[in-house]
Scaffold this active site. Structure first.
Site, PDB file in Angstrom:
ATOM      1  N   ASP A  36      42.958  13.080  52.957  1.00 52.75           N
ATOM      2  CA  ASP A  36      44.367  13.346  52.667  1.00 52.75           C
ATOM      3  C   ASP A  36      45.257  12.259  53.263  1.00 52.75           C
ATOM      4  O   ASP A  36      46.232  11.824  52.658  1.00 52.75           O
ATOM      5  CB  ASP A  36      44.789  14.702  53.250  1.00 52.75           C
ATOM      6  CG  ASP A  36      44.094  15.842  52.538  1.00 52.75           C
ATOM      7  OD1 ASP A  36      43.340  15.564  51.575  1.00 52.75           O
ATOM      8  OD2 ASP A  36      44.297  16.997  52.955  1.00 52.75           O
ATOM      9  N   GLU A 117      31.538  29.867  25.934  1.00 54.62           N
ATOM     10  CA  GLU A 117      32.124  29.631  27.253  1.00 54.62           C
ATOM     11  C   GLU A 117      33.109  30.733  27.606  1.00 54.62           C
ATOM     12  O   GLU A 117      33.547  31.479  26.733  1.00 54.62           O
ATOM     13  CB  GLU A 117      32.791  28.254  27.338  1.00 54.62           C
ATOM     14  CG  GLU A 117      33.979  28.061  26.430  1.00 54.62           C
ATOM     15  CD  GLU A 117      34.589  26.674  26.609  1.00 54.62           C
ATOM     16  OE1 GLU A 117      34.624  26.171  27.733  1.00 54.62           O
ATOM     17  OE2 GLU A 117      35.052  26.117  25.608  1.00 54.62           O
ATOM     18  N   LYS A 119      36.305  32.909  28.239  1.00 58.58           N
ATOM     19  CA  LYS A 119      37.641  32.893  27.653  1.00 58.58           C
ATOM     20  C   LYS A 119      38.633  33.107  28.789  1.00 58.58           C
ATOM     21  O   LYS A 119      38.707  34.179  29.378  1.00 58.58           O
ATOM     22  CB  LYS A 119      37.775  33.997  26.611  1.00 58.58           C
ATOM     23  CG  LYS A 119      39.117  34.007  25.935  1.00 58.58           C
ATOM     24  CD  LYS A 119      39.128  34.998  24.769  1.00 58.58           C
ATOM     25  CE  LYS A 119      40.397  34.899  23.956  1.00 58.58           C
ATOM     26  NZ  LYS A 119      41.598  35.176  24.740  1.00 58.58           N
ATOM     27  N   ASP A 121      41.887  33.732  30.860  1.00 54.88           N
ATOM     28  CA  ASP A 121      43.084  34.530  30.645  1.00 54.88           C
ATOM     29  C   ASP A 121      44.277  33.801  31.260  1.00 54.88           C
ATOM     30  O   ASP A 121      44.688  34.063  32.378  1.00 54.88           O
ATOM     31  CB  ASP A 121      42.896  35.906  31.302  1.00 54.88           C
ATOM     32  CG  ASP A 121      43.799  36.946  30.682  1.00 54.88           C
ATOM     33  OD1 ASP A 121      44.494  36.610  29.701  1.00 54.88           O
ATOM     34  OD2 ASP A 121      43.816  38.085  31.174  1.00 54.88           O
ATOM     35  N   GLU A 180      43.506  25.734  28.557  1.00 54.61           N
ATOM     36  CA  GLU A 180      44.147  26.937  29.070  1.00 54.61           C
ATOM     37  C   GLU A 180      44.554  26.684  30.520  1.00 54.61           C
ATOM     38  O   GLU A 180      43.706  26.412  31.373  1.00 54.61           O
ATOM     39  CB  GLU A 180      43.140  28.096  28.976  1.00 54.61           C
ATOM     40  CG  GLU A 180      43.723  29.442  29.156  1.00 54.61           C
ATOM     41  CD  GLU A 180      44.190  30.097  27.842  1.00 54.61           C
ATOM     42  OE1 GLU A 180      44.172  29.436  26.771  1.00 54.61           O
ATOM     43  OE2 GLU A 180      44.587  31.264  27.905  1.00 54.61           O
ATOM     44  N   TYR A 232      39.194  22.939  26.452  1.00 50.65           N
ATOM     45  CA  TYR A 232      38.066  23.411  25.646  1.00 50.65           C
ATOM     46  C   TYR A 232      38.003  22.825  24.245  1.00 50.65           C
ATOM     47  O   TYR A 232      37.137  23.185  23.468  1.00 50.65           O
ATOM     48  CB  TYR A 232      38.073  24.939  25.555  1.00 50.65           C
ATOM     49  CG  TYR A 232      39.393  25.531  25.105  1.00 50.65           C
ATOM     50  CD1 TYR A 232      39.829  25.387  23.794  1.00 50.65           C
ATOM     51  CD2 TYR A 232      40.210  26.220  25.991  1.00 50.65           C
ATOM     52  CE1 TYR A 232      41.041  25.917  23.382  1.00 50.65           C
ATOM     53  CE2 TYR A 232      41.420  26.755  25.590  1.00 50.65           C
ATOM     54  CZ  TYR A 232      41.834  26.597  24.284  1.00 50.65           C
ATOM     55  OH  TYR A 232      43.030  27.104  23.886  1.00 50.65           O
ATOM     56  N   LYS A 320      35.591  40.152  23.337  1.00 46.54           N
ATOM     57  CA  LYS A 320      36.523  40.643  24.356  1.00 46.54           C
ATOM     58  C   LYS A 320      36.024  41.917  25.001  1.00 46.54           C
ATOM     59  O   LYS A 320      35.486  42.790  24.343  1.00 46.54           O
ATOM     60  CB  LYS A 320      37.871  40.935  23.703  1.00 46.54           C
ATOM     61  CG  LYS A 320      38.650  39.684  23.342  1.00 46.54           C
ATOM     62  CD  LYS A 320      39.943  39.720  24.090  1.00 46.54           C
ATOM     63  CE  LYS A 320      41.130  39.321  23.272  1.00 46.54           C
ATOM     64  NZ  LYS A 320      42.354  39.508  24.031  1.00 46.54           N
ATOM     65  N   CYS A 413      49.751  63.612  62.126  1.00 43.45           N
ATOM     66  CA  CYS A 413      48.466  63.381  61.476  1.00 43.45           C
ATOM     67  C   CYS A 413      48.141  64.559  60.553  1.00 43.45           C
ATOM     68  O   CYS A 413      48.175  65.711  60.988  1.00 43.45           O
ATOM     69  CB  CYS A 413      47.370  63.226  62.529  1.00 43.45           C
ATOM     70  SG  CYS A 413      45.729  63.127  61.776  1.00 43.45           S
ATOM     71  N   CYS A 416      44.983  66.534  62.293  1.00 43.96           N
ATOM     72  CA  CYS A 416      44.979  67.204  63.597  1.00 43.96           C
ATOM     73  C   CYS A 416      46.389  67.541  64.066  1.00 43.96           C
ATOM     74  O   CYS A 416      46.554  68.220  65.080  1.00 43.96           O
ATOM     75  CB  CYS A 416      44.254  66.353  64.626  1.00 43.96           C
ATOM     76  SG  CYS A 416      45.142  64.838  65.016  1.00 43.96           S
ATOM     77  N   CYS A 431      46.758  57.537  64.108  1.00 46.19           N
ATOM     78  CA  CYS A 431      46.675  58.807  64.807  1.00 46.19           C
ATOM     79  C   CYS A 431      46.061  58.488  66.166  1.00 46.19           C
ATOM     80  O   CYS A 431      44.953  57.963  66.234  1.00 46.19           O
ATOM     81  CB  CYS A 431      45.772  59.774  64.037  1.00 46.19           C
ATOM     82  SG  CYS A 431      45.324  61.207  65.029  1.00 46.19           S
ATOM     83  N   CYS A 436      40.483  63.492  66.941  1.00 48.08           N
ATOM     84  CA  CYS A 436      40.856  63.864  65.577  1.00 48.08           C
ATOM     85  C   CYS A 436      39.598  63.947  64.712  1.00 48.08           C
ATOM     86  O   CYS A 436      38.780  63.015  64.714  1.00 48.08           O
ATOM     87  CB  CYS A 436      41.823  62.833  65.008  1.00 48.08           C
ATOM     88  SG  CYS A 436      42.259  63.146  63.282  1.00 48.08           S
TER      89      CYS A 436
HETATM   90  S1  IVH Z   1      38.983  28.066  21.539  1.00 45.47           S
HETATM   91  C1  IVH Z   1      41.385  28.390  17.073  1.00 45.47           C
HETATM   92  N1  IVH Z   1      38.170  28.395  24.013  1.00 45.47           N
HETATM   93  O1  IVH Z   1      42.188  32.210  23.581  1.00 45.47           O
HETATM   94  C2  IVH Z   1      41.517  28.642  18.534  1.00 45.47           C
HETATM   95  N2  IVH Z   1      40.201  29.426  23.342  1.00 45.47           N
HETATM   96  O2  IVH Z   1      42.883  33.420  20.475  1.00 45.47           O
HETATM   97  C3  IVH Z   1      40.317  28.138  19.267  1.00 45.47           C
HETATM   98  N3  IVH Z   1      41.311  30.660  25.125  1.00 45.47           N
HETATM   99  O3  IVH Z   1      45.235  31.314  22.944  1.00 45.47           O
HETATM  100  C4  IVH Z   1      40.453  28.484  20.692  1.00 45.47           C
HETATM  101  N4  IVH Z   1      39.834  30.256  26.703  1.00 45.47           N
HETATM  102  O4  IVH Z   1      44.163  29.543  24.438  1.00 45.47           O
HETATM  103  C5  IVH Z   1      39.118  28.673  23.090  1.00 45.47           C
HETATM  104  N5  IVH Z   1      37.331  28.590  26.164  1.00 45.47           N
HETATM  105  C6  IVH Z   1      38.286  28.864  25.270  1.00 45.47           C
HETATM  106  C7  IVH Z   1      39.415  29.651  25.570  1.00 45.47           C
HETATM  107  C8  IVH Z   1      40.352  29.900  24.582  1.00 45.47           C
HETATM  108  C9  IVH Z   1      40.983  30.855  26.417  1.00 45.47           C
HETATM  109  C10 IVH Z   1      42.524  31.204  24.478  1.00 45.47           C
HETATM  110  C11 IVH Z   1      43.244  30.202  23.652  1.00 45.47           C
HETATM  111  C12 IVH Z   1      43.925  31.006  22.566  1.00 45.47           C
HETATM  112  C13 IVH Z   1      43.146  32.268  22.561  1.00 45.47           C
HETATM  113  C14 IVH Z   1      42.417  32.380  21.228  1.00 45.47           C
END
Ligand code: IVH
Length: 673
Positions: A36, A117, A119, A121, A180, A232, A320, A413, A416, A431, A436
């Protein structure tokens, strides 16, 4: 050439390159190559150069990540290729339908492989690179146009500001990368705490936190949020010929992007189904939230032939799972008195499905936490199962229903009736009554579950026997007979015998587990092991004086006093004797034997950044040879290993006259050992 003889322009370019490489190593590859301090030094030099010669500032300079140009509103950014969305599947059956459809459209004898892979969130973004330089970042928006958040995304360290290129490699003239943006769970926890400390309302989950952070009008706010990215895919690329999704990921990785290490190419749809199930249970191990897996036909040629319908590719699906959070009614707040006397509030909920599990209760931590979130009996609340299994109440859905009142801890409490206290500086109410009944009960639960880990004997068992009056202390447990159990509801001959056998077998559990189970104040797993190792038997431990206890690693005067007090207590001594006569382990054995090696007895502290290894690796290497590695320097420390930018521990070592070792010294020590 030295930095002094180089032209400012050449030096700036060199600094930019070195800093961007270091940043990529740290944020993208997770393998730091620069300390750093060194980073800061080079960064300051570049900043000074750019201030003296503003014309030298380039869009990919690391100094441009700080987010200095607030925008009053977001422009709209048009995507070169539309950002589609995914149809979802939720079962093996619908997954099979997807595979059938793919095969039907491609011809049944064509081989199809899938790229799978996690997905993520988070928030979908599109990143534009023109001639290898990041020039624009946008949200998904309606798929055709999103919000232009270029300066905000520039602050995300895991996003490269320019492509990593081989010597003489020419970047694609135009490249749109899809990914993402997310907030890692650890960052989310820290961020939530920070918000709370500043009296601000925290985001209910990491996804909202990420989205909110990225869409700040002032990018300097985004810059202070712990964001990262997994990329991705590629939207549009000019001057780039790739054949498959897996090749795209390899190319992106090689050019400085973070791609998910768990992406895998699978040959059959059955394997894809297995991956979906595997990830549903493994998701809790990740440091970020995922809500499913994404499945894509790997070959780009096959993707093209399959095409899309209304922006939804026929070549991909999201598998999902049930969401990890849900809304439900908080019916009542109850109080449970723990084995240390702490009052733990918990929420009785109207049962609700969260991530495939029915949840009807959740922990609420303490009074301050409840009031900070303003959670009240009668509220609709958001319940979350994050990372761990115990559900949490994230917060209320506002407004509160009419007639609800802020929460107050009871004054007495609930078990007790003794007046509750809140020691200064502590968050928990307690307590103070050592007799107790709840303490005994919770101590027993702790004994059977955590300490002795008795198979088939858990909380329900203890409660039941407690209510029957058969169980009041640990020794009672070892006197239970199968016949006694058989008289209880739900216990047959076999289950009764099994329970008693498991209880008897727990007498073989090592000494340190007995110590852990005794409920000695401030003695958890680590301390129990340290005490067992240091004293070797309960007799020596009981006889130990306070100064004697302070010799144990991790024990200061306060803990030593509490532990000595515990062993001085007549009741506690009787308990220990009774357990001994019943056959529990009161001496250290194999489980507590410290690793014997040439460095046994040595106690080391590591500080600063080491060049050749991570701190964890250095620690493991020392421990393998029998040494102990601790966090703080004291008179007991044998040596301090100091890397770069060592901080205050080095100063303390010098003050105490503790030998300081360089990285080379460490290497020599280890090889001699
Ligand atoms: S591929 C045509 N890979 O999921 C869309 N999407 O409904 C192809 N998401 O909002 C998307 N992880 O941002 C892909 N490994 C991943 C993902 C990913 C999250 C999200 C994406 C999109 C939604 C797809």
């Amino acid at each position: 050439m030295s930095s002094r003889t180089k032209s400012p322009k050449a030096r700036a370019a060199e600094l930019r390159q070195r800093l961007n490489e270091a940043s990529s190593a740290y944020y993208v590859e997770d393998e730091p190559i620069m300390s750093d301090a060194e980073f800061d030094r080079l960064y300051d030099e570049l900043l000074a150069l750019e201030e003296a010669h503003p014309a030298l500032v380039t869009p990919d300079s690391p100094t441009q990540r700080v987010g200095t140009t607030p925008s009053d509103r977001f422009r709209k950014g048009e995507h070169l290729a539309p950002m589609g969305s995914l149809d979802k599947v939720t079962s093996d059956e619908t997954l099979g339908k997807f595979a059938d459809d793919v095969r039907k459209r491609l011809g049944t004898d064509e081989e199809v492989a899938y790229l799978v892979e996690p997905k993520i969130d988070g928030l979908a973004v599109s990143l534009l690179y023109e001639n290898g330089i990041y020039t624009r970042g946008a949200t998904r928006g309606d798929g055709e146009r999103g919000e232009d958040i270029t300066p905000n995304l520039r602050t995300v360290r895991a996003i490269p500001l320019s492509l990593k290129l081989q010597p003489r490699e020419r970047p694609p003239s135009l490249l749109e990368v899809r990914g993402e943006v997310f907030m890692p769970l650890e960052g989310f926890r820290a961020f939530t705490e920070r918000q709370a400390a500043e009296g601000k309302r925290a985001a209910p989950n990491p996804r909202n936190a990420a989205a909110g952070s990225v869409r700040q009008l002032d990018p300097s706010i985004t810059a202070n949020r712990p964001l990262s990215i997994w990329v991705y895919g590629i939207g549009q690329a000019e001057g780039l010929e790739l054949q498959s999704q897996s090749e795209i990921l390899r190319w992106l990785r090689a050019h400085g992007f973070r791609t998910n290490p768990y992406a895998e190419r699978l040959e059959t749809i059955e394997e894809v189904g297995e991956a979906a199930r595997r990830w549903e249970t493994r998701r809790a191990e990740l440091d970020y939230e995922i809500d499913g897996i994404v499945i894509k036909v790997d070959a780009l040629d096959q993707q093209r032939r399959l095409g899309s319908l209304h922006g939804r590719p026929r070549w991909a699906r999201a598998f999902k799972w049930a969401p990890m959070s849900a809304q439900t009614k908080l019916e009542r707040i109850h109080i449970r008195v723990g084995r240390t006397g702490a009052l733990n509030p918990w929420a009785q909920l109207e049962p609700v499905q969260v991530g495939g599990v029915t949840v009807s209760s959740a922990t609420l931590h303490n009074e301050d936490d409840i009031n900070r979130k303003d959670i009240r009996e009668g509220d609709m609340v958001i319940v979350q199962r994050a990372g761990d299994v115990i559900p949490q109440v994230v917060g209320p859905v506002l407004p509160h229903p009419a007639g609800t009142k802020p929460f107050r801890m009871p004054e007495k409490c609930p078990l007790c009736g003794v007046g509750i206290v809140k020691p200064e500086g502590e968050v928990m109410h307690r307590c103070p009554n050592r007799a107790c009944p709840s303490r005994g009960l919770e101590t027993l639960v702790h004994w059977v579950q955590a300490a002795m880990d008795i198979e088939g004997v858990g909380e329900q068992f203890v409660w039941k026997l407690w209510n029957e009056g058969l169980l009041r202390s640990m020794p009672d447990l070892y006197r239970l007979t199968p016949e006694q159990l058989q008289e209880l509801d739900g216990y047959g001959e076999i289950s009764s015998r099994n329970a008693v056998e498991a209880i008897q077998a727990s007498k073989e559990q090592p000494f340190f587990r007995v110590l852990l189970g005794l409920n000695i104040p401030k003695v958890g797993w680590v301390m129990a092991r340290n005490l067992a190792q240091h004293f070797g038997s309960v007799d020596r431990l009981t006889a130990a004086t306070q100064p004697g206890l302070e010799e144990v690693e991790g024990i200061g005067p306060d803990r030593a006093e509490l532990i000595a007090e515990w062993f001085a207590d007549e009741e506690n001594r009787k308990l220990v004797e009774e357990l001994r006569s019943l056959g529990l382990q009161m001496r250290a054995g194999e489980a507590e034997r410290p690793v014997e090696g040439p460095l046994t007895g040595g106690q080391y502290v590591i500080t600063g950044t080491l060049d050749g290894w991570s701190r964890e690796e250095a620690k493991a290497a020392l421990e393998e040879l029998g040494a102990k590695v601790s966090e703080s320097v004291s008179g007991k420390t044998t040596g301090v290993v100091a890397g770069e930018s060592p901080g205050s521990k080095l100063g303390k070592a010098q003050k105490l006259g503790v030998p300081v070792l360089s990285e080379d010294d460490l290497r020599e020590l280890l090889s001699r050992g």
